[in-house]
Write a protein that holds these residues in place. Structure first.
Motif, short mmCIF file in Angstrom:
data_model
loop_
_atom_site.label_atom_id
_atom_site.label_comp_id
_atom_site.label_asym_id
_atom_site.label_seq_id
_atom_site.Cartn_x
_atom_site.Cartn_y
_atom_site.Cartn_z
N THR A 1 26.31 25.76 -7.21
CA THR A 1 26.11 24.39 -6.76
C THR A 1 24.89 24.28 -5.84
OG1 THR A 1 27.74 24.73 -4.98
CG2 THR A 1 28.52 23.73 -7.03
N GLU A 2 24.56 25.37 -5.13
CA GLU A 2 23.35 25.35 -4.31
C GLU A 2 22.11 25.24 -5.21
OE1 GLU A 2 22.85 25.86 -0.50
OE2 GLU A 2 24.53 24.60 -1.13
N ALA B 1 21.72 21.74 -6.48
CA ALA B 1 21.14 20.86 -5.48
C ALA B 1 19.65 21.08 -5.32
CB ALA B 1 21.85 21.07 -4.13
N GLU B 2 19.24 22.35 -5.32
CA GLU B 2 17.82 22.66 -5.16
C GLU B 2 17.00 22.15 -6.34
OE1 GLU B 2 17.83 26.83 -4.58
OE2 GLU B 2 18.75 26.71 -2.57
N SER C 1 33.92 22.61 1.41
CA SER C 1 32.79 23.18 2.14
C SER C 1 32.22 24.41 1.44
CB SER C 1 33.21 23.54 3.57
OG SER C 1 34.34 24.40 3.57
N PRO D 1 29.17 21.63 -0.61
CA PRO D 1 28.68 21.27 0.73
C PRO D 1 27.55 20.24 0.72
CG PRO D 1 27.84 23.42 0.10
CD PRO D 1 28.84 23.03 -0.95
N ARG D 2 26.85 20.15 -0.41
CA ARG D 2 25.70 19.23 -0.45
C ARG D 2 26.00 17.92 -1.17
NH1 ARG D 2 19.87 21.99 -0.99
NH2 ARG D 2 20.39 24.17 -0.70
N PRO E 1 26.99 14.33 -1.18
CA PRO E 1 27.15 13.27 -0.17
C PRO E 1 28.47 12.55 -0.34
CG PRO E 1 25.58 12.61 -1.88
CD PRO E 1 25.89 14.05 -2.13
#
Length: 620
Positions: free
Chosen positions: A329-330, A333-334, A354, A358-359, A361
């Motif tokens: 998921t990171e 997002a990137e 979390s 976590p990213r 909104p």
């Protein structure tokens, strides 16, 4: 019971507690020192946890203090506790994870498989003998000192100090529990990072009481989420993840990804009668017939699904979620993916939100009360785009006990007269209970059909990867061993769930018979969708779904225990029980020890090794 026996029993337990603090202090030395008042107080108050634990053991074993013939049994029990702590300290100092029943069994029965020299075994045996002899002598000495003298009936040891110690332990335990409840709710990782370092440690968690605690003592437990630096947290974490930075090259046109996850979905229930819409969709997807979840409960299922790791890593990651969010998921997002979450499940519990999202909104996190409302929200907000990639996660839970569905979806009868009535007879006829479950899946299939039809009508399937699976499976005593529901064993009835993967533009059905796992989904998407060229071993223990190995070894988890799955044989790590994945009653099977050692190495891959110990401990 004679009062002197009670007092002697209590003092012996207290002395063993004091000796226990020596190995427990070793963990304090191996962990990074807390750099906040909350962390320091939490670590100190953990003494109350162990004090209360031994107090409970002492109370349960009071009958053993009645005679001089049974007292040695209690002395032996507490000696085994001290031996366990010693073995665990040695194990943790080497591998940064704690021992369980299987590790202890291997230490005794398969020591060479651990790769340690024989001198350590001989030293450990000698130390164990000394501890057992010492506890036996200490027990006799305490009972002798507690015997009234001939001149007086007064006891040498009084009961009052014991009550004082128990009271102090109870206060410390209350402080420890309050801090952990608060830290879990408000993501205070200056406290929670300590948990993986402590042995047999199961601190109290209760999200519903966290706000009450914060209201009662806002100056001490402020209702404010932690904001510690990710790099600072990583230095304290036992986890080293990923092993190296990921290198991902964006494809010319990034496809979207949708994950549709069904609660408690048994693989055998994917058929045209129970789930006609999903079965129809399988005709334009790849179906993995031997797919295994990360465990037999929701948390390990979702963790392995989004991390691509053995679910046994979850407790360590949970302790420091901000430092170790999902690389999947990171990366999304990137790369600019718009992430949207649709569920009626509270993912704030157990740090799942979390850890995984976590990213995302707040405006993209849709939590509704019913699955119907969840699907309506998805249909309302899903707008396919050929210029903007998005990731959508839809988690439907109507198929979780007590199996919710409108009456018009009552397709299978008869139904149970009392929901959950099998609790009174674990060998009851499973037909009505399974019918109730099938009706809930029939309803979930109706909701999924709305989503799948919408994707087809809007043309989204031409540029979208669709993953359809369950978090885990559900048993209805198919093993004929009295098991119902999930989380109680690791056979196929609780861990074998469907998996359908639709690649963009796919129009024909494919079947895969090799064993696949939840942990294979992340590396597949990272390589095939996100263009990541980094070796998957740097961030995952899984394989690519379209290049599965011929043989597999996995780790599965439940609520508090784990098991090894080695080519169809399950080895429960909590009790050492071994059985066939397809039949829990088949215990006359052998397990490949070499493959077991290989999967154990995978289980240690993302813990900091001895070369980085100085970084972990903060001591040079």
């Amino acid at each position: 019971m004679n009062k002197r026996h009670f007092v002697a029993h209590g003092y012996f337990t207290l002395l063993v507690l004091l000796f226990s603090l020596i190995p427990i202090a070793s963990y304090w030395w191996m962990m990074p020192s807390p750099d906040s008042t909350h962390g320091q107080l939490y670590l100190l108050s953990s003494i109350g946890y162990y004090g209360l634990l031994l107090t409970i053991i002492g109370l349960l074993c009071l009958p053993l203090a009645m005679t001089r013939f049974t007292r040695p049994l209690y002395a032996l029990l507490l000696a085994l506790w001290l031996i366990f702590l010693g073995v665990d300290v040695a194990t943790f100092s080497l591998y940064l994870f704690h021992v369980d029943w299987i590790m202890l069994e291997m230490f005794v029965m398969d020591f060479e498989g651990l790769g340690l020299p024989n001198i350590i075994l001989f030293t450990a045996i000698a130390a164990a003998v000394l501890i057992i002899a010492g506890c036996g002598w200490l027990s006799r000495w305490v009972h002798k000192k507690a015997t009234p003298t001939q001149e007086s009936d007064r006891l040498v040891f009084g009961a009052a100090p014991l009550y004082l110690v128990i009271s102090i332990m109870a206060i410390l335990f209350a402080i420890n529990s309050s801090l952990n409840i608060w830290a879990n709710k408000y993501h205070r990782q200056e406290v929670s990072y300590i948990n993986p370092y402590l042995p047999v440690y199961r601190p109290v968690t209760s999200s519903k009481h966290a706000e009450t605690l914060a209201q009662l003592a806002p100056a001490i437990l402020p209702p404010v989420k932690g904001k510690m630096d990710r790099a600072a947290i990583q230095e304290k974490s036992v986890v080293r993840y990923p092993l190296e930075p990921l290198q991902c090259a964006a494809p010319a046109a990034e496809p979207s990804i949708i994950m549709l996850v069904v609660e408690s979905w048994q693989a055998a229930a994917l058929n045209a009668e129970v789930m006609p819409n999903v079965t129809r969709f399988s005709q334009q997807a790849t179906q993995f017939d031997q797919h295994i979840s990360g465990g037999s409960a929701t948390i390990p299922g979702l963790f392995s699904l989004f991390y691509g790791l053995h679910a046994s890593y979850y407790p360590a990651f949970k302790a420091t979620p901000a430092a170790n969010p999902s690389e999947f998921t990171e990366t999304l997002a990137e790369r600019g993916y718009q992430q949207h979450i649709f569920t009626n499940s509270n993912l704030d519990r157990f740090a799942m939100r979390s850890l995984i999202f976590p990213r995302v909104p707040a405006e993209n996190f849709y939590q509704k009360k019913t699955d119907a409302a969840v699907v309506d929200q998805f249909l309302q907000h899903y707008k396919p785009s050929h210029t903007e990639a998005r990731f959508d996660f839809v988690f439907l839970t109507s198929s979780h006990s007590p199996y919710k569905y409108p009456k018009k979806f009552t397709r299978f009868t008869p139904l149970p007269s009392v929901k959950g009535g099998y609790a009174f007879n674990k060998y009851a006829d499973n037909t009505p209970y399974k019918n109730d479950y099938y009706n809930s899946l029939y309803y979930v299939d109706h909701l999924l059909g709305k989503i799948l039809n919408h994707l087809k009508k809007t043309g989204a399937l031409e540029n979208t990867w669709v993953i359809v699976t369950g978090d885990h499976a559900e048993e209805f005593n198919e093993n004929a061993a009295g098991f119902w529901g999930h989380g109680s064993n690791f056979t196929r009835w609780q861990t074998h769930t469907p998996l359908l993967v639709h690649a963009p533009g796919q129009t024909t059905a494919q079947r895969e018979q090799r064993v696949s796992s939840h942990q294979d989904i992340v590396p597949t998407l990272m390589e095939n969708v996100l263009g990541c060229s980094t070796a998957r071993e740097a961030y995952s223990t899984g394989a690519n779904l379209f290049a599965l190995p011929e043989t597999r070894s996995l780790v599965m988890s439940s609520y508090y225990n784990n098991a090894y799955w080695v080519e169809g044989t399950v080895l429960d790590r909590s009790n050492g029980k071994q059985y066939a994945w397809t039949d829990i009653n088949n215990t006359a099977i052998s397990l490949d020890k070499q493959k077991l050692h290989q999967v154990q190495d995978e289980e240690r891959r993302f813990f900091r090794d001895s070369n980085s110990r100085a970084l972990v401990s903060g001591k040079h």
